[in-house]
Every structure is written in C-alpha cells, then in structure tokens.
Design an enzyme around this catalytic site. Structure first.
Site, PDB file in Angstrom:
ATOM      1  N   GLU A   1       0.885  -1.164   0.000  1.00  0.00           N
ATOM      2  CA  GLU A   1       0.000   0.000   0.000  1.00  0.00           C
ATOM      3  C   GLU A   1       0.919   1.208   0.000  1.00  0.00           C
ATOM      4  O   GLU A   1       1.742   1.370   0.905  1.00  0.00           O
ATOM      5  CB  GLU A   1      -0.922  -0.016   1.224  1.00  0.00           C
ATOM      6  CG  GLU A   1      -2.069   0.981   1.139  1.00  0.00           C
ATOM      7  CD  GLU A   1      -1.718   2.311   1.758  1.00  0.00           C
ATOM      8  OE1 GLU A   1      -1.609   3.291   0.986  1.00  0.00           O
ATOM      9  OE2 GLU A   1      -1.539   2.381   2.973  1.00  0.00           O
TER      10      GLU A   1
ATOM     11  N   CYS B   1      -1.768   8.459   3.859  1.00  0.00           N
ATOM     12  CA  CYS B   1      -1.809   8.181   2.430  1.00  0.00           C
ATOM     13  C   CYS B   1      -3.190   8.456   1.863  1.00  0.00           C
ATOM     14  O   CYS B   1      -3.345   8.632   0.653  1.00  0.00           O
ATOM     15  CB  CYS B   1      -1.381   6.747   2.152  1.00  0.00           C
ATOM     16  SG  CYS B   1      -2.186   5.543   3.212  1.00  0.00           S
TER      17      CYS B   1
END
Length: 539
Positions: free
Chosen positions: A288, A322
């Site tokens: 990720e 993020c």
C-alpha cells in the site's frame, strides 16, 4: 471464536479518568531519560550492532526520546536464522493457539497497554490524542480481533466432496519468511503488517520506520506479553536499503508486506524481479503506497459537509496519511460562499504540542518532511499560476511545524495537483458549475494514484455519474464524507494504480495472501481395479 467488534473510541474529555491517565503516561515518557530502543533478533531484546541514531519528538526535535542502533548484516542474518529455526514449530501450532495470542494482544492493547501505546505514538509520531486513539488503540485492536475472524472465514472455504471422497483445503503458511516494512504514520499498520502473516503461520522479519521506533518497541513488548514465541516476529531496526540487501538476497524470501512510498515499493519489486530465479518460491508482494486523494464537490453539495470534509480530510495529522485529501475540485457557486470561511477556519486551526489536548494538529514527522513541504510552499509563492489563501508559514525552531495551507490554482495540472507532498497542503481547482461532467475526466487523469476519493453531493444522479467515471481512481470512495478514516471490518483499505496492490488491509483478502493452500483428496473407498467400463467387450 469470539465475534469481533470495533473498539470504542474514547473521548478524553476534560475531567475524565481516561484523560488523567493518558496525561500521566505522557508525562512519564517525556520526563524519563532517553531509552534504549532495542531490536529483537530472535533471542530477546538487545541493541543492534550498528551506529546509534537519536529518536526525537517531532513536536520538539531537541527532545531525545530514545536511541536506537541500526541493524548490521550480522543482525539481520541472525534474525533470519532464528525465524528459520522456529518456522516449523510455529506452522504446526494449531490455528486456534496462534489466534489466541493475537486475541490476548488485542485485549492487552485495549486495556492495560492502551496508555503506553497512545503516549508513545503521540510523542514519537506527533499525533494528537484523537489521532493516536483511533490509531494506536482502536485500529490496532481491531486488526488483531478482526484478522482472527477473517482467518476463520478463510479456513472455512472448503471444496465439495463426491460420494466416497473427502476433499479439503489445508491453509499452509508460505514457504520461507515474510518481510514486513512498516511506515511511521500508523502504529496500527506497523503492528498489522507483521502480525497478519504471523497469524497464518508465517515467520516475519519486521523493519519499522526509525521515526516510529518508540511505538514499535512498545508493540513488540506487547506481543511478547501476549505469548508470541521468540523468533516468530523478529524486529530489525535500521535503514531500509541495508536491511533489504540481506532480506532480498535470501532464497527463503516468500513475501513482502509493505506500506510506504511508491518509489520504494517499485524499487523492491524490481529487486525481486531481478532475483526471481534465486528464490525457493515466487514471493507474494503486497503493498500500500502513495496517494493524491481528491474531494469532488457537486453544485448540490451541502456546504457544511464539504467544509468539514476538506478540513478534517486534509489537515488531521498534518495530512500525513496516504488517504489525506490533497486536491479538491469545487464548483464556482459554492466557492464564492466557501472561500472566506474556509480560509479563516484553516488559519484558526490550533497547531502545537500534542501534550496540549486543545490542538487540532501538530508537527510533521522530521526534518526531511519539513524541508519537502517548505520547498513546495516556496515553489507556490514563486509560481505565476497558484496562490496561497491560508497558512503557508513554517517554523522549525522547536518542532517541525507547517501550518495548514490552502492553495488555489486555475491550472489543474499545476504541480500541487499532481505531486504527493504528504503534509498539510490542500490544492483547490474551481470549475464552472455546468462543467461537472467534464471535470470527471480531469479528476481521473491528473494523478497516477488510485487510493481514496470523496464525492460531496445531495444529487444521487451526480454521485452515480462520478462513481462510474472514477471507478479506478480510488480503491476507497466516500460519499458525503472525508476520504480518510477507514475502519477495520467496515471499509477494507487499499487502492490500485501507483497506490499499491489493493489487497485490502482489514479484510479476508489480505489474510488470504499469507497462506499457500494445499488441496487434499482422500478416497474413503479406494479404487482397486484399473479398468474402466468402456473397456469391456461388446456383448
């Protein structure tokens, strides 16, 4: 097995016992002498053999919380050998016993270890009490609880059996070790990346971020108390390239569980590809990575909903998520009503030391992040096609402080809309109200990422059109909410494109990546004649 429930978020309201308890834990950590932040190379905690690095608090970079030694080649090799030595015993241990360790860790984190985890996260990573509570306490607990249930669901996926046969699936660990590389910004992610593969019977080499080392050590101590056997998860502090040089050269590398930058993950992927013939098995790569996450408002959007989504989505934890909102596309009719209030609200946000619970956000993580954001703000000031309407000031005299900053540009391809800065910097493009459908392609194509996005609209048809047009622009899409705050068991998290492999942390899809199924066919009444009926002669 226990039915998992999401851990309740505490409010830490003034006068509450939970507030007083956490404040005492913060005082204890802050006032103590710098601690030795140890690794664990399979035989208990000890300092690594490399150079010492000071771990300071982002809110006051003059204050040393601890000192950690970086791992040497010998340290990493020792950790790999320790994992190899216990791999068979850990795999052979019944799933229910591995699950019990994780469930015990969850209850310890929810109870007696909660203040320790939160205090370490607040002081070491610069999180406010709210951000630490939803991360180091609640999400960490949720990962441990829900992963057990996800693993149970995986084990229940079994084939059908014909009469006289018993078919079944065995869920083996991968053959080798999993290399977990974890980021600074979430204690929960740093705990989940090694524990998810371990739950499925794998041994794990864990390299946390040095700036998260304080909370990482608390997490490792928590796992030990919960009963995690030595060598199953080894903790190797240090810099990524040095640790990876040893880990990626091992023929036993079976997987990488990664959260971090897109560039680093792509480098790891290239290195694995270059060495693919050297491995015992094809490594599983789960990552990720970055995001340039959007908020898209339709002219029908509720102004209060939009304002809240922008402020919380962009500026909580100083945008160091993020999933943080970093670009927004707003219709001109709403912008006329929103601009002044939004700018004033951003300028009024309280930014400061996390020990002051009245602050909305705090410092960015370190000097490198501060320099990157300072440079981006300077570049906006020097540009002819963008302007700062709020924030834009920085101060590193005590901590790494960057004010929440709003940038408006009429150039939708200006750098602020394309580059991930990982900080409190929100870029805004204002479009004409009748161009809503045309703006969808711009939102989809501007950035290389595909992690999160939010669509703010009270018009259901507008939501539907945007969702279809942006089908690959976000692995997690939010309607009338900020694009952050995924909850384990509720919104499995991950995205595609340059944002990662979309294996959905907090779901059974991620857990299934850490097992190598074996199909077993057992003949209950074995065949004893090789001949088939068609072989008989005609009558």
């Amino acid at each position: 097995m226990p039915i998992p429930v999401n851990e309740e978020v505490r409010s830490y309201a003034p006068g509450s016992s939970e507030r007083a308890s956490l404040q005492q834990a913060l005082d204890d950590v802050w006032s103590s002498e710098p601690v030795e932040l140890t690794g664990d190379f399979g035989h208990g905690p000890r300092m690594a053999g490399g150079d010492l690095v000071e771990v300071t608090s982002p809110v006051d970079h003059h204050h040393v919380l601890g000192r950690v030694a970086v791992s040497t080649t010998a340290d990493v090799t020792e950790a790999l050998e320790a994992g190899r030595a216990v791999a068979r015993d850990w795999a052979d241990l019944g799933f229910e016993h591995r699950a019990a360790i994780m469930l015990r860790a969850a209850e310890l984190a929810a109870g007696p270890w909660r203040d320790r985890l939160n205090a370490a996260t607040m002081l070491g990573q610069g999180k406010t009490v709210q951000q630490a509570e939803i991360d180091a306490a609640c999400e960490l607990v949720d990962f441990l609880r829900f992963n057990v249930d996800f693993a149970r669901q995986v084990h229940q996926v079994q084939p059908i059996s014909s009469p006289g046969l018993w078919n079944r699936m065995e869920y083996r660990p991968l053959e080798g070790f999993v290399y977990a590389i974890t980021p600074f910004n979430f204690t929960a992610i740093a705990a989940n990346l090694p524990t998810a593969p371990a739950l499925m019977g794998n041994v794990v080499l864990w390299k946390p971020s040095i700036t998260q080392q304080l909370a990482a050590q608390v997490t490792m101590n928590l796992l030990r108390e919960a009963g995690m056997p030595p060598g199953v998860i080894t903790l190797v502090p240090g810099h990524g390239p040095e640790v990876s040089e040893v880990a990626l050269a091992s023929p036993d590398l079976a997987g990488i569980h990664f959260t971090g930058s897109t560039g680093t993950f792509q480098h790891l992927w290239r290195e694995v590809g270059n060495r693919i013939a050297d491995y015992r098995t094809y490594p599983r790569l789960v990552g990720e990575t970055g995001g340039k996450d959007f908020v898209l408002a339709h002219p029908s959007a509720d102004l209060d909903v939009l304002r809240t989504a922008l402020v919380r989505g962009a500026f909580e934890y100083s945008g160091q998520k993020c999933s943080a909102a970093s670009r927004a596309y707003l219709p001109r009719s709403l912008w006329r009503r929103l601009e002044g209030d939004l700018a004033a609200l951003a300028d009024d946000l309280a930014v400061g030391d996390v020990r002051d619970f009245t602050n909305f956000t705090s410092a960015v993580i370190d000097q490198r992040a501060f320099a990157k954001l300072s440079g981006a703000i300077d570049a906006v000031r020097a540009s002819s096609d963008a302007r700062i309407i709020a924030g834009g000031t920085v101060d590193d005299s005590t901590g790494w402080y960057v004010r929440p900053t709003l940038v408006v540009s009429d150039n939708p391809h200006q750098d602020v809309f394309c580059t991930e800065y990982f900080g409190p910097l929100l870029s805004i493009f204002v479009y004409e109200d009748d161009q809503y459908d045309a703006i969808l392609d711009l939102v989809d194509s501007t950035a290389v990422y595909g992690l999160t996005g939010a669509i703010i609209s009270t018009d259901r048809h507008a939501l539907d059109r945007a969702s279809r047009a942006l089908v690959h622009a976000a692995g997690n899409i939010y309607y009338n909410d900020k694009p952050t705050g995924a909850v384990v068991g509720q919104q499995p998290f991950g995205g595609g494109r340059a944002s990662g492999t979309n294996d959905k942390a907090g779901s059974l899809w991620n857990i299934a990546r850490w097992t190598s199924p074996r199909a077993v066919k057992e003949s209950l009444v074995p065949v004893v004649d090789h001949r088939y009926p068609h072989m008989a002669p005609d009558a």
